[in-house]
Scaffold this motif. Structure first.
Motif, PDB file in Angstrom:
ATOM      1  N   ILE A  72      -3.429   1.050  19.538  1.00  0.00           N
ATOM      2  CA  ILE A  72      -2.854  -0.612  18.775  1.00  0.00           C
ATOM      3  C   ILE A  72      -4.435   0.091  17.990  1.00  0.00           C
ATOM      4  O   ILE A  72      -4.125  -1.100  16.577  1.00  0.00           O
ATOM      5  CB  ILE A  72      -2.793  -1.253  19.173  1.00  0.00           C
ATOM      6  N   PRO A  73      -5.647  -0.669  18.606  1.00  0.00           N
ATOM      7  CA  PRO A  73      -6.969  -1.227  17.758  1.00  0.00           C
ATOM      8  C   PRO A  73      -6.963   0.021  16.490  1.00  0.00           C
ATOM      9  O   PRO A  73      -7.788  -0.017  15.560  1.00  0.00           O
ATOM     10  CB  PRO A  73      -8.514  -0.983  18.497  1.00  0.00           C
ATOM     11  N   VAL A  74      -6.610   1.238  17.061  1.00  0.00           N
ATOM     12  CA  VAL A  74      -6.722   2.635  16.441  1.00  0.00           C
ATOM     13  C   VAL A  74      -6.306   2.112  14.924  1.00  0.00           C
ATOM     14  O   VAL A  74      -6.670   2.377  13.561  1.00  0.00           O
ATOM     15  CB  VAL A  74      -6.710   3.696  16.757  1.00  0.00           C
ATOM     16  N   ALA A  75      -4.853   2.032  15.089  1.00  0.00           N
ATOM     17  CA  ALA A  75      -3.797   1.296  14.086  1.00  0.00           C
ATOM     18  C   ALA A  75      -4.576   0.441  13.356  1.00  0.00           C
ATOM     19  O   ALA A  75      -4.114   0.593  12.222  1.00  0.00           O
ATOM     20  CB  ALA A  75      -2.429   1.274  14.526  1.00  0.00           C
ATOM     21  N   GLU A  76      -4.814  -0.671  14.075  1.00  0.00           N
ATOM     22  CA  GLU A  76      -5.818  -1.211  12.474  1.00  0.00           C
ATOM     23  C   GLU A  76      -6.176  -0.882  12.486  1.00  0.00           C
ATOM     24  O   GLU A  76      -6.564  -1.164  10.814  1.00  0.00           O
ATOM     25  CB  GLU A  76      -5.864  -3.041  13.800  1.00  0.00           C
ATOM     26  N   ALA A  77      -7.510  -0.482  12.975  1.00  0.00           N
ATOM     27  CA  ALA A  77      -8.242   0.150  12.322  1.00  0.00           C
ATOM     28  C   ALA A  77      -8.107   1.233  10.594  1.00  0.00           C
ATOM     29  O   ALA A  77      -8.516   1.325   9.743  1.00  0.00           O
ATOM     30  CB  ALA A  77      -9.608   1.279  13.046  1.00  0.00           C
ATOM     31  N   ARG A  78      -7.119   2.035  10.552  1.00  0.00           N
ATOM     32  CA  ARG A  78      -6.834   3.229  10.666  1.00  0.00           C
ATOM     33  C   ARG A  78      -5.625   2.284   8.339  1.00  0.00           C
ATOM     34  O   ARG A  78      -5.264   3.552   8.371  1.00  0.00           O
ATOM     35  CB  ARG A  78      -6.305   4.217  10.939  1.00  0.00           C
ATOM     36  N   ASP A  79      -5.612   1.609   9.528  1.00  0.00           N
ATOM     37  CA  ASP A  79      -4.161   0.794   7.777  1.00  0.00           C
ATOM     38  C   ASP A  79      -2.639   1.515   8.219  1.00  0.00           C
ATOM     39  O   ASP A  79      -2.149   1.717   7.393  1.00  0.00           O
ATOM     40  CB  ASP A  79      -5.041   0.607   7.035  1.00  0.00           C
ATOM     41  N   ILE A  80      -2.733   1.728   9.576  1.00  0.00           N
ATOM     42  CA  ILE A  80      -1.043   1.908   9.810  1.00  0.00           C
ATOM     43  C   ILE A  80      -0.378   0.721  11.010  1.00  0.00           C
ATOM     44  O   ILE A  80       0.641   0.545  11.045  1.00  0.00           O
ATOM     45  CB  ILE A  80      -1.468   2.773  11.020  1.00  0.00           C
ATOM     46  N   ILE A  81      -1.061  -0.216  10.663  1.00  0.00           N
ATOM     47  CA  ILE A  81      -1.026  -1.218  11.679  1.00  0.00           C
ATOM     48  C   ILE A  81       0.456  -1.670  10.854  1.00  0.00           C
ATOM     49  O   ILE A  81       1.003  -2.854  11.407  1.00  0.00           O
ATOM     50  CB  ILE A  81      -1.346  -2.244  12.354  1.00  0.00           C
ATOM     51  N   GLY A  82       0.186  -1.894   9.590  1.00  0.00           N
ATOM     52  CA  GLY A  82       1.168  -2.312   8.743  1.00  0.00           C
ATOM     53  C   GLY A  82       3.333  -1.423   8.191  1.00  0.00           C
ATOM     54  O   GLY A  82       3.914  -2.517   9.486  1.00  0.00           O
TER      55      GLY A  82
END
Ligand SMILES: Nc1nc2c(ncn2[C@@H]2O[C@@H]3COP(=O)(O)O[C@H]4[C@@H](O)[C@H](n5cnc6c(=O)[nH]c(N)nc65)O[C@@H]4COP(=O)(O)O[C@H]3[C@H]2O)c(=O)[nH]1
Length: 849
Positions: free
Chosen positions: A641-651
């Motif tokens: 999840i932090p990786v997704a947040e950092a790479r703008d995948i989280i949205g």
């Protein structure tokens, strides 16, 4: 004639017979009187001048010798009496033409001295008349001698040849002219019979001068009756007729007729015939040449290039229509004017180039020219030297192409190659150059260099939700602010998207950090665009020369790595540390794989029950994301999840989770199963940064056929505190829409009570870290007690997570905790298992006893 007459006179005188003295004398006087009368008659009648000299001096050409001249003699020379033309030899000899004097006097003396009488005196010479004019004369004379040959007197006559010569010469001259005329000439009589024909005529008709040919000659000219009639009319009227065109043997002839009269007043027809075959051919050729030239000129006029011809004196000889358009002067205005004065600001340059042209016959290059309105513009000019047949420079053909547009395009291309079109900042290429220069400088002066990599925090979301137009506006405004925050020697560039970079000379790391703070500060105020107002934070990674790298690539890479760390941790700026390198590589790999798993639908949700501590009944479930990577096995959401947040995948990921959870809940609702209660979905702090997140959450729920009240949204405490004001706004919206809101991991985010009071939440979830050790750790137990008490005070529900033992559950229930979640009640399991375990009537509650 005169000489023989004199002879006759003398002869008669000598032959007179002796007679009676008186009668004889009278007869003799009578005879002399008759002779005198006859002589006077002859003297007056003749047009010749008579002369006579008695030889009394041994030198016959002595100027003082007495000479007798007849009146006619004097008249021939324009004199009227003896005073002007005395009776001495000098009167005559001094008037001889200088060229004729010598031969004439010699001939005269020779004749007189030749006692045999065989040397005649018959000479032609020029004598000067009273009016100064020389006239030609023929002199004939005869010397009367004694029986021994001694000359006694010499007499003769002078004939004026000038007029006669003129008439004869004119006749010969006119005959020569006629003979040599290039025009064929016939003189015909009234019956149109040929009287004379010249050589040219015979040549034109290819005839010999013989009768039969001549007979055909007129037929050749008058080939039709109309022409013959015309000839007769001309003859009759003594008129002229010109320009009659006819043909003979393939030759084109032009005939002119003239009716004249000859010396005897007889009518004569002049037929002048000219062979105009060649002339007409040349004329037609010239006409064709002119037409061709006109065509070529009209072609030149159609050319888009300005074409001009200048003479070797630089004066313009030709100026086509394009030149008129390009320069503004009409052809009329420039013809004859000097090209250099007209078009050039720098005549010296023109002179140099002309020298080059004369040497190489050609020149091509770029020039600045002047228009009529005085403006200057660039042309590509091509000069070709035109030489005459004898190889002398004659003129210069100039073709000028307006390259204003081409130059502008080239400049634009060059600009595009080095600058970012949107923001006007240097692009990656130019930035690399600048870093190289800064590196050389830093090496030379042993200074530190800071390279910063910046990424905007909410840009992707603005771009996705508000469109690229708004995104571009944000980028332009951000670029302007960042540029304003930097000093002149600090270079800002845009690499791509929302990535900006800076290179700056620094004294130490601290100075670099101060620059980063300046940049962060520049973006604290929201960015206002036509599509909305946005808080745009920035994550900055900083790398230093020489400690982190010595090349621009290395420094940029390190700054990029540090930037990702800053983004992942939510810190504004972070300086690069060597260990970040490998971490980042791993995280990047993970992000890549996660993206693929998401697009390939390889992710799934597991569901963990939430239980009412008082009744032991299922009150809800939490959807937890699961990712099984074929190589790495199960990967924890705490990792990706932090990786997704950092790479703008989280949205994208968050929306996928919500939609899947909704579908599952709907499926359970639609199946004949017990209600699972509210389904809880985690919402990342980064999702809250996205524009329109509240709207998109509601839209998904609505699209999947559920009500917001069916769902509970869990937001971590630290995430909410990151942008607390914004979080409060979003939460209020969601709350109003009907969603239940829970603060996750409560106790770890240091939220102050004042904020907590403002958060529109329903429930606090006590972080499992406190639950885990609460039975052993007094400190944790106190925290749990405090959180439960706080929730009570704020009128909030409270749930504990990470409950693994019955004792924990008992204690929490005793403490007044409402709900619990943990392995003790049930692990996160697949939807099927969850349904089997919890949604069948028999399994609705767990036995707490
Ligand atoms: N040791 C222990 N662990 C227990 C127990 N009961 C539950 N857990 C684990 O604790 C985590 C609870 O979720 P969380 O606090 O929201 O913490 C979550 C949540 O913050 C995040 N997460 C999981 N799924 C999602 C998701 O769909 N969206 C977002 N944004 N975050 C998610 O990942 C975190 C970790 O999730 P999980 O690995 O699934 O870990 C889950 C769950 O499997 C227990 O008794 N003992």
């Amino acid at each position: 004639m005169i000489a023989s007459f004199l002879r006759f006179l003398r002869g008669k005188a000598r032959r007179a017979p002796p007679a009676q003295p008186g009668a004889e004398l009278a007869a003799l006087r009578a005879q002399i009187g008759a002779m005198q009368a006859r002589f006077d008659l002859i003297r007056q009648a003749t047009s010749d001048g008579l002369w006579d000299m008695e030889i009394c001096s041994p030198d016959p050409i002595d100027g003082d010798n007495p000479f007798w001249w007849s009146d006619q003699f004097r008249r021939l020379l324009g004199y009227s009496d003896e005073r002007d033309f005395p009776n001495v030899l000098r009167s005559w000899s001094s008037r001889l033409h200088p060229d004729d004097a010598g031969p004439t006097l010699v001939a005269f003396a020779a004749h007189v001295h030749d006692r045999t009488g065989r040397t005649p005196y018959d000479v032609t010479y020029r004598l000067k008349c009273r009016n100064g004019e020389y006239r030609w004369f023929r002199a004939q004379g005869k010397t009367i001698r004694a029986p021994d040959g001694t000359p006694q007197r010499v007499a003769g006559a002078l004939t004026d040849l000038t007029d006669r010569n003129a008439i004869l010469g004119l006749k010969r001259f006119s005959e020569d002219i006629i003979a040599n005329l290039p025009v064929g000439l016939i003189v015909a009589d009234e019956s149109l019979r040929i009287i004379r024909v010249n050589r040219a005529f015979l040549e034109i008709f290819g005839m010999q001068q013989e009768g039969s040919a001549l007979a055909r000659a007129l037929d050749a000219v008058f080939r039709n009756d109309a022409l013959r009639e015309e000839a007769q009319r001309v003859l009759r009227d003594e008129s002229t007729r010109q320009g009659i065109a006819t043909e003979w043997g393939g030759k084109r002839l032009r005939v002119a007729l003239a009716g004249i009269r000859d010396a005897e007043e007889r009518r004569r027809l002049l037929v002048m015939t000219e062979d105009v075959t060649e002339k007409q051919r040349l004329r037609e050729e010239a006409r064709a040449h002119v037409a061709r030239q006109r065509d070529q000129l009209s072609l030149l006029d159609k050319a888009t290039d300005a074409i001009l011809v200048r003479g070797i004196d630089h004066r313009i000889q030709f100026w086509n229509k394009s030149a008129e358009r390009l320069y503004g002067w009409t052809s009329k205005e420039v013809l004859g004017r000097s090209e250099v004065e007209l078009l050039y600001d720098e005549p010296s340059q023109f002179a140099t180039l002309t020298d080059e042209l004369l040497e190489h016959d050609e020149w091509r290059g770029e020039l600045m020219h002047r228009r009529k309105d005085g403006s200057s513009f660039a042309v590509e000019s091509h000069w070709t030297l035109v030489r005459s047949e004898d190889h002398q420079p004659q003129s210069v053909l100039v073709i000028n192409t307006d390259i204003t547009q081409r130059k502008a395009t080239a400049e634009k291309i060059e600009y595009l190659a080095l600058y970012d079109m949107l923001t006007g900042l240097p692009n990656r290429r130019l930035f690399a150059d600048r870093v190289e220069q800064a590196l050389m400088n830093a090496q030379r002066h042993r200074r530190t260099l800071a390279v910063m990599f910046m990424d905007l925090n909410r840009f992707k979301e603005i771009n996705d939700t508000r469109g690229h137009g708004v995104g571009d506006q944000v980028l332009v405004k951000v670029a302007t602010r960042l540029r304003a925050a930097l000093r002149g020697d600090e270079t800002l560039a845009r690499l791509a998207g929302d990535e900006f970079v800076v290179v700056a000379q620094t004294d130490d790391a601290h100075a670099g950090i101060l620059i980063a703070e300046r940049l962060e500060q520049a973006l604290t105020d929201p960015v206002v665009t036509s599509g909305g107002t946005f808080s745009v934070g920035v994550s900055i990674g900083i790398a230093f020369y020489p400690s982190d790298g010595t090349t621009s690539e290395d420094l940029l890479k390190c700054a990029d790595i540090a930037m990702y760390r800053a983004k992942a941790t939510g810190a504004g700026h972070i300086c690069y540390r060597p260990e970040m390198g490998s971490e980042l590589a791993e995280r990047m790999e993970l992000a890549r794989k996660l993206q693929r798993a998401l697009s390939e639908d390889k992710l799934e949700l597991h569901y963990q029950p939430k239980v009412c501590l008082r009744t032991g009944k299922l009150v809800g479930a939490e959807a937890l994301l699961r990712w099984h990577d074929p190589e790495r096995g199960w990967i924890s959401p705490a990792t990706f999840i932090p990786v997704a947040e950092a790479r703008d995948i989280i949205g994208v990921l968050g929306k996928w989770v919500l939609r899947q959870a909704c579908r599952q809940l709907k499926a359970w609702q639609d199946a004949d199963l017990a209600s699972p209660g509210r389904l809880a979905v985690n919402v990342s702090a980064r999702q809250l940064d996205e524009a329109g997140v509240a709207d998109s959450i509601q839209a998904i729920v609505r699209e999947e056929g559920l009500a917001p009240s069916d769902l509970e949204l869990e937001l971590t405490e630290s995430g909410v505190m990151h942008h607390v004001e914004r979080a409060i706004e979003i939460m209020k919206t969601l709350k109003r829409a009907g969603f239940a809101l829970t603060i996750d991991d409560f106790g770890t985010g240091y939220s102050s009570l004042s904020y907590l009071k403002r958060l529109p939440v329903d429930k606090l979830k006590i972080d499992m870290a406190f639950v885990r050790d609460m039975l052993k750790d007094h400190h944790d137990r106190t925290i749990v007690t405090t959180i439960i008490g706080m929730a009570r005070n704020l009128d909030l529900d409270v749930i504990a997570e990470g409950v693994e033992e019955a004792a924990q559950a008992d204690t929490l229930r005793a403490m007044g905790c409402d709900e619990a979640q943990g392995f003790y009640f049930g692990r996160p399991v697949t939807a099927e298992v969850f349904a089997q375990q919890w949604l069948t009537p028999a399994m609705q509650a767990v036995c707490l006893e």
